[in-house]
Design a protein around this motif. Structure first.
Motif, PDB file in Angstrom:
ATOM      1  N   GLU A   1       2.166   1.883  -3.478  1.00 29.80           N
ATOM      2  CA  GLU A   1       1.151   2.469  -4.344  1.00 29.80           C
ATOM      3  C   GLU A   1       0.967   3.957  -4.039  1.00 29.80           C
ATOM      4  O   GLU A   1       0.848   4.785  -4.942  1.00 29.80           O
ATOM      5  N   GLU A   2       0.971   4.293  -2.744  1.00 28.91           N
ATOM      6  CA  GLU A   2       0.747   5.677  -2.341  1.00 28.91           C
ATOM      7  C   GLU A   2       1.895   6.585  -2.774  1.00 28.91           C
ATOM      8  O   GLU A   2       1.682   7.724  -3.189  1.00 28.91           O
TER       9      GLU A   2
ATOM     10  N   ARG B   1       0.827  -1.213   0.000  1.00 27.22           N
ATOM     11  CA  ARG B   1       0.000   0.000   0.000  1.00 27.22           C
ATOM     12  C   ARG B   1       0.858   1.258   0.000  1.00 27.22           C
ATOM     13  O   ARG B   1       0.539   2.243  -0.670  1.00 27.22           O
TER      14      ARG B   1
ATOM     15  N   GLN C   1       3.924   5.827  -5.206  1.00 27.15           N
ATOM     16  CA  GLN C   1       4.160   5.555  -6.627  1.00 27.15           C
ATOM     17  C   GLN C   1       5.589   5.061  -6.874  1.00 27.15           C
ATOM     18  O   GLN C   1       6.267   5.491  -7.803  1.00 27.15           O
TER      19      GLN C   1
END
Length: 318
Positions: free
Chosen positions: A200-201, A197, A203
């Motif tokens: 993803e946050e 996570r 990038q």
């Protein structure tokens, strides 16, 4: 919130791994196995449980094979930084330390592992094992690891003479060991999901996230155990834990390759190649730390180069 959870899970990994290391040490004092085997195989396997289960979660639950490569290769360079960092402050004491001969052999086998992974990436050769296909590199990695374990099992060159009395029975030690191991597995799986996570946050690529967040967090057990061992003057066990953990980490790639049925685990990308290159360099510098143990200036230089190698590898991978 997600970063706070990451920190909490990282702290739990350290706590659980330190307790597991204690129970492995208790078993050491109740058996006749060599000190090199206990530190380089048993303790190393225990402190590498986070890398193992976070990597398996990455391929089985998250479908992120790149996260595995970043985790393993990043952890290995960070682990060597633990030795290097400690020696910057304890190089005088280190000069008089007694090290098992197998540590140097383990490092050489580790360099061989890097060569095998390189071949697995650029010259992939798959072998069918029933319903699954496995890269031949994975089989070679397992073979090299087992060969090193056989060597370490008979290494008595730095046997401990500690006669500390352990009040727990072998059965009690094993029960507690299993319970803490189960808890560590659960925390490690959660840590992988949180890292995914964060990647993803921010990038970040999966390999970079694995090298930074997973690589560091899952190396905290080695860091904690090694600092404590050096504090009490046991450089031999500290070295055994680090170099043994690194070699054990390589077989994680083999397990992940066997379990990941959607493709190969050995992915060709720039960040992976950087980690391979600087990983090999760090291994050679650690060999220098052992080879020139009596030369404090050489030890300090090799230690600084190991630390610089890790920082450079992360910067170039981003």
């Amino acid at each position: 919130m997600i970063y706070a959870l990451y920190l909490v899970l990282a702290v739990l990994v350290v706590f659980l791994s330190v307790r597991l290391s204690y129970y492995v040490d208790c078993l050491d004092k109740k058996t006749n196995l060599s000190g090199a085997f206990i530190g380089g195989v048993m303790l190393a396997a225990v402190t590498s449980l986070p890398e193992l289960f976070t990597s398996l979660t990455a391929v089985l639950a998250l479908d992120q094979p790149n996260l595995v490569q970043g985790n393993v290769l990043g952890s290995n360079i960070f682990n060597l930084c633990v030795i290097a960092g400690i020696l910057l402050f304890a190089s005088k004491k280190y000069q008089n330390a007694v090290l098992a001969k197998s540590h140097r052999t383990t490092l050489i086998y580790g360099i061989l592992m890097y060569v095998i992974i390189f071949l697995g990436i650029f010259i992939p050769k798959e072998i069918g094992l029933g319903i699954i296909n496995v890269n031949f590199a994975s089989i070679l990695i397992l073979a090299v690891y087992l060969l090193n374990v056989k060597f370490m099992k008979h290494d008595e060159s730095a046997q401990s003479e500690d006669d500390e009395d352990i009040r727990l029975t072998t059965g009690q030690i094993m029960v507690r060991f299993v319970l803490f191991a189960i808890a560590l597995v659960a925390v490690s799986i959660l840590l992988t999901q949180v890292t995914d996570r964060i990647a993803e946050e921010l990038q970040l690529g999966a390999t970079v996230a694995g090298a930074i967040f997973l690589g560091v967090a899952t190396s905290l057990p080695e860091l904690s155990a090694s600092i404590n061992l050096v504090r009490i003057g046991n450089f031999n066990a500290s070295f055994g834990n680090i170099v043994g953990s690194n070699l054990f980490n390589f077989i994680i790639l083999s397990f992940a390759d066997i379990l990941y049925v959607k493709g190969g685990i050995y992915v060709k990308e720039g960040s992976v190649l950087n980690l391979l290159l600087f990983g090999v360099f760090s291994m050679f510098m650690t060999l220098g730390i052992i080879r020139f143990k009596k030369n404090r200036a050489a030890v300090l230089l090799c230690s600084i180069l190991v630390l610089a190698s890790y920082v450079t590898s992360i910067v170039l991978s981003m």
